[in-house]
Design a protein around this motif. Sequence first.
Motif, PDB file in Angstrom:
ATOM      1  N   ALA A   4       9.376 -41.588  17.320  1.00  0.00           N
ATOM      2  CA  ALA A   4      10.686 -42.187  17.599  1.00  0.00           C
ATOM      3  C   ALA A   4      11.785 -41.440  16.847  1.00  0.00           C
ATOM      4  CB  ALA A   4      10.680 -43.658  17.224  1.00  0.00           C
ATOM      5  N   VAL A   5      11.502 -41.060  15.612  1.00  0.00           N
ATOM      6  CA  VAL A   5      12.492 -40.313  14.826  1.00  0.00           C
ATOM      7  C   VAL A   5      12.758 -38.962  15.492  1.00  0.00           C
ATOM      8  CG1 VAL A   5      12.899 -39.135  12.625  1.00  0.00           C
ATOM      9  CG2 VAL A   5      12.015 -41.482  12.645  1.00  0.00           C
ATOM     10  N   GLU A   6      11.704 -38.260  15.874  1.00  0.00           N
ATOM     11  CA  GLU A   6      11.882 -36.950  16.506  1.00  0.00           C
ATOM     12  C   GLU A   6      12.657 -37.062  17.814  1.00  0.00           C
ATOM     13  OE1 GLU A   6       8.089 -35.008  16.832  1.00  0.00           O
ATOM     14  OE2 GLU A   6       7.756 -35.070  14.664  1.00  0.00           O
ATOM     15  N   LEU A   7      12.343 -38.068  18.621  1.00  0.00           N
ATOM     16  CA  LEU A   7      13.074 -38.276  19.873  1.00  0.00           C
ATOM     17  C   LEU A   7      14.533 -38.608  19.602  1.00  0.00           C
ATOM     18  CD1 LEU A   7      10.475 -40.277  21.983  1.00  0.00           C
ATOM     19  CD2 LEU A   7      11.330 -37.969  22.440  1.00  0.00           C
ATOM     20  N   SER A   8      14.777 -39.415  18.605  1.00  0.00           N
ATOM     21  CA  SER A   8      16.145 -39.790  18.267  1.00  0.00           C
ATOM     22  C   SER A   8      16.929 -38.596  17.724  1.00  0.00           C
ATOM     23  CB  SER A   8      16.134 -40.944  17.251  1.00  0.00           C
ATOM     24  OG  SER A   8      17.422 -41.448  17.086  1.00  0.00           O
ATOM     25  N   GLU A   9      16.287 -37.778  16.907  1.00  0.00           N
ATOM     26  CA  GLU A   9      16.955 -36.564  16.413  1.00  0.00           C
ATOM     27  C   GLU A   9      17.335 -35.653  17.576  1.00  0.00           C
ATOM     28  OE1 GLU A   9      14.812 -36.059  12.035  1.00  0.00           O
ATOM     29  OE2 GLU A   9      13.861 -35.182  13.797  1.00  0.00           O
ATOM     30  N   HIS A  10      16.408 -35.483  18.504  1.00  0.00           N
ATOM     31  CA  HIS A  10      16.662 -34.646  19.685  1.00  0.00           C
ATOM     32  C   HIS A  10      17.775 -35.252  20.543  1.00  0.00           C
ATOM     33  CE1 HIS A  10      15.912 -31.871  22.948  1.00  0.00           C
ATOM     34  NE2 HIS A  10      15.837 -32.906  23.772  1.00  0.00           N
ATOM     35  N   SER A  11      17.714 -36.555  20.755  1.00  0.00           N
ATOM     36  CA  SER A  11      18.713 -37.230  21.570  1.00  0.00           C
ATOM     37  C   SER A  11      20.105 -37.093  20.952  1.00  0.00           C
ATOM     38  CB  SER A  11      18.352 -38.713  21.720  1.00  0.00           C
ATOM     39  OG  SER A  11      19.360 -39.407  22.408  1.00  0.00           O
ATOM     40  N   VAL A  32      21.825 -44.937  16.277  1.00  0.00           N
ATOM     41  CA  VAL A  32      20.414 -45.136  16.632  1.00  0.00           C
ATOM     42  C   VAL A  32      19.523 -44.270  15.750  1.00  0.00           C
ATOM     43  CG1 VAL A  32      18.697 -44.826  18.476  1.00  0.00           C
ATOM     44  CG2 VAL A  32      20.908 -45.889  18.984  1.00  0.00           C
ATOM     45  N   LEU A  33      19.945 -43.048  15.482  1.00  0.00           N
ATOM     46  CA  LEU A  33      19.182 -42.163  14.605  1.00  0.00           C
ATOM     47  C   LEU A  33      19.082 -42.765  13.198  1.00  0.00           C
ATOM     48  CD1 LEU A  33      17.717 -39.519  13.999  1.00  0.00           C
ATOM     49  CD2 LEU A  33      19.964 -38.432  13.693  1.00  0.00           C
ATOM     50  N   ALA A  34      20.163 -43.312  12.692  1.00  0.00           N
ATOM     51  CA  ALA A  34      20.125 -43.966  11.375  1.00  0.00           C
ATOM     52  C   ALA A  34      19.138 -45.120  11.385  1.00  0.00           C
ATOM     53  CB  ALA A  34      21.526 -44.453  10.978  1.00  0.00           C
ATOM     54  N   THR A  35      19.119 -45.876  12.475  1.00  0.00           N
ATOM     55  CA  THR A  35      18.181 -46.993  12.608  1.00  0.00           C
ATOM     56  C   THR A  35      16.741 -46.500  12.587  1.00  0.00           C
ATOM     57  OG1 THR A  35      19.824 -48.218  13.893  1.00  0.00           O
ATOM     58  CG2 THR A  35      17.553 -48.969  14.052  1.00  0.00           C
ATOM     59  N   CYS A  36      16.477 -45.399  13.272  1.00  0.00           N
ATOM     60  CA  CYS A  36      15.121 -44.826  13.273  1.00  0.00           C
ATOM     61  C   CYS A  36      14.716 -44.348  11.882  1.00  0.00           C
ATOM     62  CB  CYS A  36      15.029 -43.680  14.279  1.00  0.00           C
ATOM     63  SG  CYS A  36      14.973 -44.225  15.986  1.00  0.00           S
ATOM     64  N   TYR A  37      15.647 -43.687  11.196  1.00  0.00           N
ATOM     65  CA  TYR A  37      15.347 -43.256   9.828  1.00  0.00           C
ATOM     66  C   TYR A  37      15.053 -44.458   8.929  1.00  0.00           C
ATOM     67  CZ  TYR A  37      16.820 -38.386  10.597  1.00  0.00           C
ATOM     68  OH  TYR A  37      16.928 -37.089  11.018  1.00  0.00           O
ATOM     69  N   LEU A  38      15.800 -45.529   9.115  1.00  0.00           N
ATOM     70  CA  LEU A  38      15.572 -46.741   8.329  1.00  0.00           C
ATOM     71  C   LEU A  38      14.182 -47.303   8.610  1.00  0.00           C
ATOM     72  CD1 LEU A  38      16.692 -48.821   6.350  1.00  0.00           C
ATOM     73  CD2 LEU A  38      17.706 -50.007   8.310  1.00  0.00           C
ATOM     74  N   ALA A  39      13.806 -47.362   9.870  1.00  0.00           N
ATOM     75  CA  ALA A  39      12.476 -47.870  10.250  1.00  0.00           C
ATOM     76  C   ALA A  39      11.367 -46.995   9.673  1.00  0.00           C
ATOM     77  CB  ALA A  39      12.353 -47.958  11.763  1.00  0.00           C
ATOM     78  N   ALA A  40      11.646 -45.702   9.557  1.00  0.00           N
ATOM     79  CA  ALA A  40      10.669 -44.758   9.006  1.00  0.00           C
ATOM     80  C   ALA A  40      10.720 -44.690   7.481  1.00  0.00           C
ATOM     81  CB  ALA A  40      10.902 -43.365   9.589  1.00  0.00           C
ATOM     82  N   GLU A  41      11.586 -45.514   6.894  1.00  0.00           N
ATOM     83  CA  GLU A  41      11.765 -45.578   5.447  1.00  0.00           C
ATOM     84  C   GLU A  41      12.271 -44.269   4.845  1.00  0.00           C
ATOM     85  OE1 GLU A  41       8.261 -47.309   3.686  1.00  0.00           O
ATOM     86  OE2 GLU A  41       8.507 -49.161   4.835  1.00  0.00           O
ATOM     87  N   LEU A  45      18.307 -40.370   4.428  1.00  0.00           N
ATOM     88  CA  LEU A  45      18.807 -39.926   5.732  1.00  0.00           C
ATOM     89  C   LEU A  45      19.457 -41.072   6.489  1.00  0.00           C
ATOM     90  CD1 LEU A  45      15.898 -37.560   6.847  1.00  0.00           C
ATOM     91  CD2 LEU A  45      18.265 -36.907   6.353  1.00  0.00           C
ATOM     92  N   ALA A  46      18.846 -42.248   6.421  1.00  0.00           N
ATOM     93  CA  ALA A  46      19.419 -43.420   7.090  1.00  0.00           C
ATOM     94  C   ALA A  46      20.813 -43.723   6.546  1.00  0.00           C
ATOM     95  CB  ALA A  46      18.493 -44.625   6.919  1.00  0.00           C
TER      96      ALA A  46
END
Length: 173
Positions: A4-11, A32-41, A45-46
Motif C-alpha cells: 500500500a505504501v509503494e502504491l501510494s508513493e507511486h500514485s 493519502v501517502l501520509a496516511t499510508c506511512y502512518l499505518a506502516a508506522e 515520513l507520515a
Amino acid sequence: IRDAVELSEHSFAEHVRVLGANNHRALNARHVLATCYLAAESIDLALSHANQAVSDCSRILGGKHRYTLAAQANLAACHLARGNESALALAREAAMNHERELGPGHHNTIRAQTIMIRCLRGAGLFDEALAEAQRAAVNADRWLGTQHPRSVAVKAELDEMSVPGLHPRRATN
C-alpha cells in the motif's frame, strides 16, 4: 502494508507529474501517502507529508476544503502516534472544523472525532473521551448506518472504553 505504501508513493508521484503539485488531486494524494506511512508506522515520513499536506491544502484550497480538513485530522493522528502533546489540540480543532464545515454525520467528521477520542484517551481524559465516543457513535449510526466502517471504528473505541479495568475511573461492579 508495504504494498500500500509503494502504491501510494507511486500514485502521489504520478499525480504530481501529470497534474502538477498544486492540483487538488495531487494534494489529496499526499494526504493519502501520509496516511499510508502512518499505518506502516513510518512516523517521521507520515509527519513530514502530513505537515506539508496541511500547509499546501490550506494555502491552495483554503481552510474549509474537505481535503484540508482531512489533512488536519491526519496530522493530529501523526502527532498522537509520535506521542506529541500537541496532538490533542490539533485533534480538537480538526474535529470542530469538520463538524462545522461538513456536518455531524459526514464520514470524515466521524473519523476526525475518532482521532480526537484517541487523543483524549492518550491524555488521560477518559470521561470526556467516553462522552465524545457516545456522541460520535450516535451520529455515525444515524447518518452513516450501523455497518459503515466509520461507525464500526467509533463503536470499537466506545466498546474498548466500556471494558472493566481499561477505564481507570470506571466502576467495575
